[in-house]
Every structure is written in structure tokens, then in C-alpha cells.
Design a protein around this motif. Structure first.
Motif: not given
Length: 132
Positions: A20-21, A30-34, A48-56
Motif C-alpha cells: 500500500i505504501l 511503482f515507478t515514475s516513468g519508463g 500489479f500493486l492493485t491486484r496484490s493489494t486486493a489479494i493480500l
């Protein structure tokens, strides 16, 4: 078993806080560009972070309910009497009506010895002499 599940629950909670943080408040992730494609792009990291937050979060809630049920059902129904108090020896009890009551002198002479007289039997009994 309970300790293992409790440690696993703490690990899931720590991972959930970390994930979450790591997310940006505006949903950038997670990143600011690329590169615009792939997992480490802004959109891919957010997904990825949204899915992992929901799963956790789901795992955390399910484990919380499971641990609560497990803790509620593992208690013992036997009563432990090892710490039971022993009955105290009862001392003879004197009635307050027969106990001697110290008489305080009214004249303020602190050198005069205090005498005792029996306590009144009733609240309105004025037959008890007071020392002057």
C-alpha cells in the motif's frame, strides 16, 4: 499451529502495508516513468500493486476470521482450582453494641486519660455519660 498461523498473519499484514505504501496517491504505481509497456511501466506497476493489494487484503481478512474462530474453539472447559483461595480462619466477631467506645474529653485537656464506656444500644440513647 496457532503460532504458525499468527506469524503468517503478521507477515501478510507487513506485506500489505508495504504494498500500500509503495503505491502513489494518484494511482501512478511503482515507478515514475519508463517504457509504456510491460510490468514495470506506470500502468503495469499500478495493476500489479492493485491486484496484490486486493489479494493480500482478502487473505488478511480470511486469516483474521479463521484465527478468531480457531482461538475461540481451542479453549479448555476444565476449571483450574490450583489457585483457589483457602477459607480464612474466622475470628470471633464482637457486636458493635457491646464493644467499648473511647470517651474523648470535651474540655480540651489532652493530658487527662481517656476512659471507655459501653456503646449505646440504640442511636438515640442518651444514658451514656460523657467526660468533661
Amino acid at each position: 499451529m496457532f503460532t504458525f498461523l499468527l506469524v503468517l498473519h503478521a507477515i501478510v499484514a507487513a506485506l500489505m502495508v508495504t504494498v500500500i505504501l509503495m503505491q502513489k496517491s494518484e494511482g501512478g504505481g511503482f515507478t515514475s516513468g519508463g517504457s509504456p509497456s510491460g510490468l514495470m511501466s506506470a500502468r503495469g506497476a499500478a495493476d500489479f500493486l492493485t491486484r496484490s493489494t486486493a489479494i493480500l487484503a482478502t487473505l488478511f481478512i480470511v486469516m483474521s476470521i479463521g484465527l478468531a474462530v480457531y482461538a475461540a474453539n481451542r479453549h479448555s472447559t476444565a476449571i483450574d482450582t490450583s489457585l483457589q483461595r483457602m477459607p480464612a480462619a474466622t475470628a470471633p466477631v464482637t457486636s458493635p453494641a457491646t464493644a467499648p467506645v473511647p470517651v474523648v474529653p470535651l474540655g480540651g485537656n489532652s493530658a487527662a486519660p481517656a476512659t471507655t464506656s459501653p456503646a449505646p444500644a440504640a442511636a438515640g440513647n442518651s444514658s451514656v455519660p460523657l467526660a468533661n
